[in-house]
Design an enzyme around this catalytic site. Structure first.
Site, PDB file in Angstrom:
ATOM      1  N   ASP A 166     -51.241  35.209  87.424  1.00  0.00           N
ATOM      2  CA  ASP A 166     -51.443  36.411  88.185  1.00  0.00           C
ATOM      3  C   ASP A 166     -50.618  37.584  87.347  1.00  0.00           C
ATOM      4  O   ASP A 166     -49.708  37.154  86.760  1.00  0.00           O
ATOM      5  CB  ASP A 166     -50.706  36.027  89.735  1.00  0.00           C
ATOM      6  CG  ASP A 166     -51.342  35.017  90.345  1.00  0.00           C
ATOM      7  OD1 ASP A 166     -52.581  34.809  90.080  1.00  0.00           O
ATOM      8  OD2 ASP A 166     -50.606  34.314  91.130  1.00  0.00           O
ATOM      9  N   SER A 168     -56.346  35.475  90.745  1.00  0.00           N
ATOM     10  CA  SER A 168     -55.676  37.063  91.041  1.00  0.00           C
ATOM     11  C   SER A 168     -55.539  37.932  89.942  1.00  0.00           C
ATOM     12  O   SER A 168     -55.359  37.254  88.753  1.00  0.00           O
ATOM     13  CB  SER A 168     -54.599  36.683  91.984  1.00  0.00           C
ATOM     14  OG  SER A 168     -55.012  36.379  93.392  1.00  0.00           O
ATOM     15  N   GLU A 187     -45.884  33.125  92.444  1.00  0.00           N
ATOM     16  CA  GLU A 187     -47.094  33.758  92.177  1.00  0.00           C
ATOM     17  C   GLU A 187     -47.161  35.067  92.436  1.00  0.00           C
ATOM     18  O   GLU A 187     -46.296  35.653  92.921  1.00  0.00           O
ATOM     19  CB  GLU A 187     -48.026  32.714  93.177  1.00  0.00           C
ATOM     20  CG  GLU A 187     -48.196  31.387  93.348  1.00  0.00           C
ATOM     21  CD  GLU A 187     -49.210  30.713  93.984  1.00  0.00           C
ATOM     22  OE1 GLU A 187     -50.005  30.118  93.593  1.00  0.00           O
ATOM     23  OE2 GLU A 187     -49.247  30.965  95.226  1.00  0.00           O
ATOM     24  N   ASN A 245     -58.732  34.922 100.243  1.00  0.00           N
ATOM     25  CA  ASN A 245     -57.337  34.874 100.477  1.00  0.00           C
ATOM     26  C   ASN A 245     -56.641  36.181  99.406  1.00  0.00           C
ATOM     27  O   ASN A 245     -56.976  37.068 100.063  1.00  0.00           O
ATOM     28  CB  ASN A 245     -56.599  33.466  99.684  1.00  0.00           C
ATOM     29  CG  ASN A 245     -57.040  33.013  98.278  1.00  0.00           C
ATOM     30  OD1 ASN A 245     -58.441  32.798  98.031  1.00  0.00           O
ATOM     31  ND2 ASN A 245     -56.293  32.982  97.280  1.00  0.00           N
ATOM     32  N   ASP A 246     -56.043  36.207  98.542  1.00  0.00           N
ATOM     33  CA  ASP A 246     -55.145  37.106  97.823  1.00  0.00           C
ATOM     34  C   ASP A 246     -55.978  38.625  97.869  1.00  0.00           C
ATOM     35  O   ASP A 246     -57.157  38.571  97.447  1.00  0.00           O
ATOM     36  CB  ASP A 246     -54.811  37.085  96.487  1.00  0.00           C
ATOM     37  CG  ASP A 246     -54.259  35.551  96.394  1.00  0.00           C
ATOM     38  OD1 ASP A 246     -54.085  35.065  97.547  1.00  0.00           O
ATOM     39  OD2 ASP A 246     -53.909  35.361  95.355  1.00  0.00           O
ATOM     40  N   TRP A 285     -61.223  27.045 100.447  1.00  0.00           N
ATOM     41  CA  TRP A 285     -60.615  27.677  99.079  1.00  0.00           C
ATOM     42  C   TRP A 285     -61.418  27.026  98.092  1.00  0.00           C
ATOM     43  O   TRP A 285     -62.115  25.734  98.198  1.00  0.00           O
ATOM     44  CB  TRP A 285     -59.225  27.369  98.833  1.00  0.00           C
ATOM     45  CG  TRP A 285     -58.787  27.933  97.626  1.00  0.00           C
ATOM     46  CD1 TRP A 285     -58.148  29.228  97.454  1.00  0.00           C
ATOM     47  CD2 TRP A 285     -58.786  27.364  96.436  1.00  0.00           C
ATOM     48  NE1 TRP A 285     -57.890  29.432  96.284  1.00  0.00           N
ATOM     49  CE2 TRP A 285     -58.181  28.306  95.540  1.00  0.00           C
ATOM     50  CE3 TRP A 285     -59.258  26.253  95.788  1.00  0.00           C
ATOM     51  CZ2 TRP A 285     -57.925  28.080  93.866  1.00  0.00           C
ATOM     52  CZ3 TRP A 285     -59.032  25.886  94.430  1.00  0.00           C
ATOM     53  CH2 TRP A 285     -58.374  26.885  93.522  1.00  0.00           C
TER      54      TRP A 285
HETATM   55  N1  DQQ Z   1     -54.205  32.534  94.903  1.00  0.00           N
HETATM   56  C1  DQQ Z   1     -55.040  32.632  93.518  1.00  0.00           C
HETATM   57  C2  DQQ Z   1     -54.002  32.436  92.331  1.00  0.00           C
HETATM   58  C3  DQQ Z   1     -52.608  32.688  93.134  1.00  0.00           C
HETATM   59  C4  DQQ Z   1     -52.814  32.284  94.458  1.00  0.00           C
HETATM   60  C5  DQQ Z   1     -56.051  31.806  93.630  1.00  0.00           C
HETATM   61  C6  DQQ Z   1     -51.791  33.042  95.406  1.00  0.00           C
HETATM   62  O1  DQQ Z   1     -54.192  33.288  91.382  1.00  0.00           O
HETATM   63  O2  DQQ Z   1     -51.366  32.215  92.459  1.00  0.00           O
HETATM   64  O3  DQQ Z   1     -56.934  31.839  94.573  1.00  0.00           O
HETATM   65  O4  DQQ Z   1     -52.269  32.691  96.791  1.00  0.00           O
END
Ligand code: DQQ
Length: 505
Positions: free
Chosen positions: A174, A114, A234, A52-53, A77
């Site tokens: 974050d 993240s 986020e 993901n991020d 996830w």
């Molecule tokens: N993904 C992360 C978090 C964030 C979210 C967790 C945003 O830190 O808030 O995988 O996609």
């Protein structure tokens, strides 16, 4: 069900403990995966499993490092770790071993969420969210090797021990960190119950001891216009653009995911938004972006392209999540952010095909002499003329049963990605994406478009981005054509470049 098999095979590349064998396993995994027909060929994604991020983007010793939220064990996830890749040219990426993973005891047993990376007097330092549910708190890790392969978590983690006591928060995680007046500053993403999303501002001398100051900016959960910013922010991203600053936040509220850009003024350690809009009309198909400033002084931004197919399909294919192309971010005279694909991507271009001056009447087809491609870049200028809608048809099947439309809707003043016929597979998501857009008076629409199998990235007039995911069921859905409705539009010119696969080392 193949889930057991997939789980078993995808776990292998991380199970090897020696560095060379891990890299060799990653390369093998990539080549096995490359046959998957929805898997992009020039966008970055991990060898396998979930991403993901974007995280920790940094140029270090001249090389671009990209970290990313990653589950090394499955295409879902979980086990949130930091995957790692490095590039010399922003185009071709080399996989490196996982940089951060949850410890079995301590401050991140439920995940390394993240965060960012900064250069702290020559020491590469990550600020990330360590998770031990329900706590999600700021932690740091440092690396002293040139390739940023080995990371040491700080013994004082979490370096911010608790959330600000006077705030009743929806969530808190974050980080965006920058240097100002000889100090480190950071904002942490949050949501204040009943109030709205928030970016909470902290200050530190050394990245270890942090003093909470106040919210840099707070949203309004009751405000829908011009765009709702959710109940929690986020991945805040605070960019110094010279005359103005921009605060990008990933607006979150259970099923809501999109990225909001606020351009405004930063004074007295507070940010006042003056212009607020979605940075990408594709909503969740461009989420949680992060940016780095490179040696050339450019802001380069990447975002996470979520999937638009079922979790079963993702698990069966063994991969999920794609990184956007690198976008160069600038401040435009009209106050919006300029967004352009990094010019380095031009090195992927093969011989172009060019088309000029074609009129586009409703229902007409095959106006581009049978142009085809699912790994291709297009630059087109289209005058909508007296048509109500004008644009492009993408990934069309020969019988017309599958096609994706990208067009400007003159009456609605919207840019639209119509995916209602993108796939005859009913398990894929086919919700149209659209949002406010108008070309400047008397100007054509100028589209720079990237198709990369299931990824569509459109850059219109240098500021309006629309990213989508499509999964045509028919292998022959490769046609590219022009589109008009309710009148006649005109193509001024179109250039198409088939693009090379970025391959793997
Ligand atoms: N993904 C992360 C978090 C964030 C979210 C967790 C945003 O830190 O808030 O995988 O996609």
């Amino acid at each position: 069900m193949a889930i057991g098999t997939i789980w078993f095979s995808t776990v292998n590349y991380e199970a090897n403990s020696s560095f060379p064998s891990r890299i060799a396993a990653q390369i093998q995994r990539r080549s096995e995966m490359s046959q998957n027909r929805h898997r992009p060929r020039y966008h970055f994604l991990p060898p396998a499993n979930w991403m993901n991020d974007p995280n920790g983007l940094i140029q270090w010793r001249g090389r671009y490092h990209m970290f990313y939220q990653h589950n090394p064990f499955a295409a879902v996830w979980g086990n949130m770790s930091w995957g790692h890749a490095v590039s010399d040219d922003l185009v071709h990426w080399h996989d490196l071993p996982i940089a951060l993973r949850p410890d079995s005891e301590g401050v991140d047993t439920d995940g390394c969420f993240s965060g960012i990376a900064v250069n702290n007097n020559g020491v590469a330092t990550i600020v990330y969210t360590g998770v031990v549910e329900p706590a999600q708190l700021a932690c740091i890790a440092t690396s002293t090797d040139d390739d940023l392969i080995h990371w040491e978590k700080h013994p004082n983690n979490p370096v911010i021990k608790s959330t600000p006591p006077d705030l009743d928060l929806v969530a808190y995680r974050d980080h965006s960190v920058w240097r100002e007046d000889g100090m480190w500053y950071q904002v942490v993403g949050a949501g204040i119950k009943g109030v709205g999303g928030a970016a909470l501002l902290y200050r530190s001398h050394d990245l270890v001891d942090w003093e909470y100051l106040h919210p840099l900016c707070v949203g309004d959960v009751n405000q829908r216009d011009p765009v709702w910013t959710g109940t929690m922010w986020e991945c805040p991203l605070f960019l110094d653009l010279g005359e103005k600053h921009a605060l990008l936040i990933s607006a979150w509220d259970h099923a809501t995911f999109y990225t909001v850009c606020m351009v405004g003024t930063y004074a007295n350690k507070r940010f006042t938004p003056e212009l607020t809009y979605k940075i990408d009309l594709g909503d969740n198909f461009f989420y949680a972006p992060q940016a780095m400033r490179d040696d050339q002084g450019r802001w380069l931004m990447w975002g996470w392209l979520q999937e638009g197919r079922s979790q079963e399909a993702q698990v069966a294919d063994g991969w999920s999540g794609v990184m956007s192309l690198p976008r160069v971010v600038t401040l435009r005279p009209d106050g919006r952010l300029g967004l352009a694909p990094a010019p380095e991507l031009k090195t992927l271009r093969q011989a172009p095909k060019q088309f000029h001056s074609r009129s586009i009447a409703p229902g007409q087809r095959n106006l581009l002499d049978g142009l085809q491609g699912d790994c291709i870049e297009l630059i087109a200028e289209i005058e909508v003329g007296d048509a109500e809608q004008g644009g492009l048809r993408l990934r069309c099947s020969p019988d017309g049963s599958e096609e994706t439309l990208l067009y400007y809707d003159r009456n609605a003043g919207q840019l639209v990605l119509d995916t209602s016929k993108s796939s005859s597979d009913p398990s894929t998501e086919r919700t149209n994406r659209s949002g406010p857009y108008r070309p400047a008076a008397g100007e054509p629409i100028r589209i720079q478009l990237f198709i990369d199998r299931s990824c569509i990235e459109a850059y219109v007039d240098g500021w309006c981005c629309l990213t989508g995911r499509i999964y045509p069921a028919h292998e022959e859905s490769l046609g590219i054509d022009l589109f008009a409705q309710g009148g006649t539009a005109t193509l001024r010119h179109l250039t198409a470049w088939p693009l090379n696969d970025i391959g793997r080392p």
